[in-house]
Design a protein around this motif. Structure first.
Motif, PDB file in Angstrom:
ATOM      1  N   ASN A  67       0.855  -1.184   0.000  1.00  0.00           N
ATOM      2  CA  ASN A  67       0.000   0.000   0.000  1.00  0.00           C
ATOM      3  C   ASN A  67       0.890   1.232   0.000  1.00  0.00           C
ATOM      4  OD1 ASN A  67      -2.839  -0.749   0.007  1.00  0.00           O
ATOM      5  ND2 ASN A  67      -2.326  -1.865   1.879  1.00  0.00           N
ATOM      6  N   SER A  72      -2.274   0.989  -4.531  1.00  0.00           N
ATOM      7  CA  SER A  72      -1.800  -0.262  -3.945  1.00  0.00           C
ATOM      8  C   SER A  72      -1.284  -1.144  -5.066  1.00  0.00           C
ATOM      9  CB  SER A  72      -2.934  -0.981  -3.207  1.00  0.00           C
ATOM     10  OG  SER A  72      -3.369  -0.188  -2.119  1.00  0.00           O
ATOM     11  N   PHE A 104      -6.338   2.597  -1.368  1.00  0.00           N
ATOM     12  CA  PHE A 104      -5.890   1.627  -0.376  1.00  0.00           C
ATOM     13  C   PHE A 104      -6.590   0.299  -0.589  1.00  0.00           C
ATOM     14  CE2 PHE A 104      -6.453  -0.449   3.752  1.00  0.00           C
ATOM     15  CZ  PHE A 104      -5.152  -0.482   4.225  1.00  0.00           C
ATOM     16  N   VAL A 105      -5.841  -0.796  -0.597  1.00  0.00           N
ATOM     17  CA  VAL A 105      -6.405  -2.141  -0.677  1.00  0.00           C
ATOM     18  C   VAL A 105      -6.229  -2.792   0.685  1.00  0.00           C
ATOM     19  CG1 VAL A 105      -6.127  -4.429  -1.704  1.00  0.00           C
ATOM     20  CG2 VAL A 105      -6.033  -2.403  -3.150  1.00  0.00           C
ATOM     21  N   GLU A 106      -7.311  -3.204   1.262  1.00  0.00           N
ATOM     22  CA  GLU A 106      -7.284  -3.835   2.579  1.00  0.00           C
ATOM     23  C   GLU A 106      -6.647  -5.226   2.476  1.00  0.00           C
ATOM     24  OE1 GLU A 106      -7.087  -4.813   6.052  1.00  0.00           O
ATOM     25  OE2 GLU A 106      -8.147  -2.903   5.885  1.00  0.00           O
ATOM     26  N   PRO A 107      -5.494  -5.435   3.107  1.00  0.00           N
ATOM     27  CA  PRO A 107      -4.833  -6.735   3.039  1.00  0.00           C
ATOM     28  C   PRO A 107      -5.713  -7.886   3.540  1.00  0.00           C
ATOM     29  CG  PRO A 107      -3.313  -5.099   3.885  1.00  0.00           C
ATOM     30  CD  PRO A 107      -4.672  -4.444   3.816  1.00  0.00           C
ATOM     31  N   PHE A 108      -6.615  -7.607   4.461  1.00  0.00           N
ATOM     32  CA  PHE A 108      -7.523  -8.644   4.948  1.00  0.00           C
ATOM     33  C   PHE A 108      -8.417  -9.163   3.822  1.00  0.00           C
ATOM     34  CE2 PHE A 108     -11.497 -10.067   6.916  1.00  0.00           C
ATOM     35  CZ  PHE A 108     -11.013 -11.006   7.812  1.00  0.00           C
ATOM     36  N   ASN A 109      -8.801  -8.278   2.883  1.00  0.00           N
ATOM     37  CA  ASN A 109      -9.663  -8.669   1.767  1.00  0.00           C
ATOM     38  C   ASN A 109      -8.888  -9.289   0.605  1.00  0.00           C
ATOM     39  OD1 ASN A 109     -11.938  -7.701   3.130  1.00  0.00           O
ATOM     40  ND2 ASN A 109     -11.663  -5.649   2.300  1.00  0.00           N
ATOM     41  N   TYR A 110      -7.586  -9.087   0.572  1.00  0.00           N
ATOM     42  CA  TYR A 110      -6.705  -9.625  -0.471  1.00  0.00           C
ATOM     43  C   TYR A 110      -5.525 -10.338   0.208  1.00  0.00           C
ATOM     44  CZ  TYR A 110      -9.180  -6.891  -4.000  1.00  0.00           C
ATOM     45  OH  TYR A 110     -10.130  -6.389  -4.844  1.00  0.00           O
TER      46      TYR A 110
END
Length: 172
Positions: A67, A72, A104-110
């Motif tokens: 991120n 991201s 922002f890409v949520e690491p929890f979702n990816y």
């Protein structure tokens, strides 16, 4: 009479059954554009300028997310896609690429290790490394992405298998 029945089964019921099984497979999630090319990431990495601005539908396994302030970057090991555009991760990969996503890409979702399919455009390449080996990563500007769940990966797959073998049972 038996021959007639067998003929009807083979010519009518069997094809209908096979078509029903095939109809269970999910439809592709992204529709290719007229600019979409069917090419592997490792081929694009060899001559990225040749494929600049081409649309791709790629998938694979997430390696990591970075991120940054305005975007991201998701590093992915690419795999061929099945007819439903699910990554076929049971074989060898066909190159790494970096999916560039706005914001922002949520690491929890990816999460690392998850399977993903995306539609996007080749925007260039970047020299980098995998371990100590030099590597050229194609960069893909992502328009759409989908992280696959285990249920989605298994939906539409037949539980029917055929084979010849020998079984051994243990009696207690």
């Amino acid at each position: 009479m038996r021959q007639r029945l067998a003929h009807v089964l083979i010519r009518g019921v069997l094809p209908a059954s096979l078509m029903t099984l095939a109809a269970c497979a999910p439809a592709p999630i992204y529709k290719p554009s007229s600019n979409t090319i069917a090419i592997a990431p490792d081929t694009v990495a060899q001559a990225p300028e040749r494929f600049a601005n081409a649309d791709v539908i790629w998938g694979g396994r997430i390696v990591e997310i970075r991120n940054l302030a305005d975007r991201s970057e998701v590093e992915i090991v690419g795999y061929p896609l099945d007819s439903s555009q699910r990554p076929k991760a049971d074989g060898s990969g066909w190159g790494r690429f970096i999916a560039v996503m706005p914001g922002f890409v949520e690491p929890f979702n990816y999460p690392s290790g998850a399977l993903v399919t995306l539609a996007g455009r080749v925007t260039g390449s970047r020299a980098g490394a995998v371990g100590e080996a030099n590597y050229v990563f194609p960069l893909i500007g992502v328009a759409q992405s989908h992280v696959w769940t285990a249920d989605e990966m298994n939906s539409g797959k037949s539980n029917i298998s055929f084979g010849v073998g020998l079984g051994v049972g243990v009696v207690r």
